[in-house]
Design a protein around this motif. Sequence first.
Motif, short mmCIF file in Angstrom:
data_model
loop_
_atom_site.label_atom_id
_atom_site.label_comp_id
_atom_site.label_asym_id
_atom_site.label_seq_id
_atom_site.Cartn_x
_atom_site.Cartn_y
_atom_site.Cartn_z
N GLU A 5 0.83 -1.20 0.00
CA GLU A 5 0.00 0.00 0.00
C GLU A 5 0.86 1.25 0.00
N MET A 6 0.46 2.24 -0.76
CA MET A 6 1.14 3.53 -0.80
C MET A 6 0.38 4.52 0.09
N TYR A 7 1.04 4.98 1.15
CA TYR A 7 0.45 5.99 2.03
C TYR A 7 0.80 7.38 1.52
N ASP A 8 -0.09 8.32 1.77
CA ASP A 8 0.25 9.71 1.46
C ASP A 8 1.36 10.20 2.39
N VAL A 9 1.28 9.78 3.65
CA VAL A 9 2.25 10.26 4.65
C VAL A 9 2.61 9.12 5.61
N LEU A 10 3.90 8.95 5.86
CA LEU A 10 4.36 8.07 6.93
C LEU A 10 5.05 8.95 7.97
N VAL A 23 7.28 11.72 4.04
CA VAL A 23 7.69 11.21 5.35
C VAL A 23 7.88 12.38 6.30
N ILE A 24 7.39 12.22 7.52
CA ILE A 24 7.59 13.22 8.57
C ILE A 24 8.42 12.59 9.68
N ILE A 25 9.53 13.22 10.02
CA ILE A 25 10.37 12.74 11.12
C ILE A 25 10.03 13.56 12.36
N SER A 26 9.48 12.89 13.36
CA SER A 26 9.11 13.55 14.61
C SER A 26 9.55 12.67 15.77
N THR A 27 10.86 12.49 15.87
CA THR A 27 11.42 11.50 16.79
C THR A 27 11.91 12.09 18.11
N GLY A 28 11.76 13.39 18.31
CA GLY A 28 12.16 13.98 19.58
C GLY A 28 13.66 13.90 19.81
N PHE A 29 14.05 13.78 21.10
CA PHE A 29 15.47 13.77 21.41
C PHE A 29 15.81 12.87 22.59
N TYR A 30 14.84 12.13 23.12
CA TYR A 30 15.02 11.46 24.41
C TYR A 30 15.65 10.08 24.30
N ASP A 31 15.89 9.60 23.09
CA ASP A 31 16.30 8.20 22.94
C ASP A 31 17.81 7.98 22.95
N VAL A 32 18.61 9.05 22.84
CA VAL A 32 20.06 8.89 22.77
C VAL A 32 20.70 9.69 23.90
N PRO A 33 21.07 9.05 25.01
CA PRO A 33 21.69 9.79 26.11
C PRO A 33 23.08 10.29 25.74
N GLY A 62 9.70 16.31 0.10
CA GLY A 62 8.77 15.30 0.61
C GLY A 62 9.13 14.76 1.97
N LEU A 63 10.29 15.15 2.52
CA LEU A 63 10.69 14.71 3.86
C LEU A 63 10.64 15.91 4.79
N TYR A 64 9.78 15.82 5.80
CA TYR A 64 9.51 16.94 6.70
C TYR A 64 10.03 16.62 8.10
N LEU A 65 10.30 17.69 8.86
CA LEU A 65 10.74 17.57 10.25
C LEU A 65 9.74 18.28 11.15
#
Length: 324
Positions: A2-7, A122-132, A286-289
């Motif tokens: 399936e092709m999504y408009d946004v991941l 694609v939207i990257i919304s990964t925050g900052f808490y995962d890499v100490p 097409g790649l957003y932050l």
Amino acid sequence: MEMYDVLIVGAGPIGLACAIEAKKTGLSYVVVDKGALVNSLYNYPVFMTFFSTSQRLEIGDVPFVSINPKPNRNEAVEYYRRVVEKFALNIKLFEMVSNVSKQQDGSFHVTTSKKQYQAKNVIISTGFYDVPVSMDIPGEGLSKVTHYYKDPHLYAFQNVVVVGANNSAIDAALETYRKGANVTLVIRNAEIGSYVKYWVRPDIENRIKEGEIKAYFNSELTRITPDQVFLNTPDGELILENDFVIAMTGYTPDFEMLKRLGVDLSGAGINCPVYNPETMESNLEGLYLAGVVCGGMDTHKWFIENSRIHATQIFEHLRAKAMA
């Protein structure tokens, strides 16, 4: 496939805000997160209180009702879960994104730990808490050392060293002290951090003044052993008996993932991604932050309350592109 408009990568508050906008816009979407729903908030200390009021943490025009002027971690986790239920958002949890590659037709092929996806954007919304942020000292890998503080009860009646000068460190020091721990603060600079919550600052300053919490300023850990810690202080080396080290040294966005995606990190600041501040589109079409990840190493620039607008900006741009 399936092709999504946004991941959307990241199911934190801003990723959820993006999903809500996608649904309102009528675009097909999926949210993928390597951990639990609002994973960063889940990993916050159990009794943490937000600096912001509940109104400033709201997304999707859903009221966030709290019995206190400022909500706590448990209320926030419950609120965002209920938001997901209200909008019936399409979310895939415990699914790590391993690769995002742009195809010749401009779409994106996304590989995760469980499956593969195709998406136009694609939207990257990964925050900052995962890499100490590592201290890079011997013994940091011992089991008694943690970069994630959860519950003070674990440290009752133990010799605890807390590393750091900002909110997470100060909260950990005060809470473990009140559970009976013998607490020592180790701070690299000459004073408590400027971002410490205004209602907490007098408390920690008084505990230090009264000698109830020992603080070493202009100091740093140099080595950790199973039973001791070694400090470099202005007065020379100091060795302390120690049971636990709570290293609240900060966190960073996942820069390696951004580099793999091809995101330009030469923006203003350290490892700051390049993006259009009006549309939030990165150097890759097409790649957003969205959210904290936009600030690079300046993790005090973007918060939930001032980055909620990123979701609106992104989908206004997507609507405009669709109409062009």
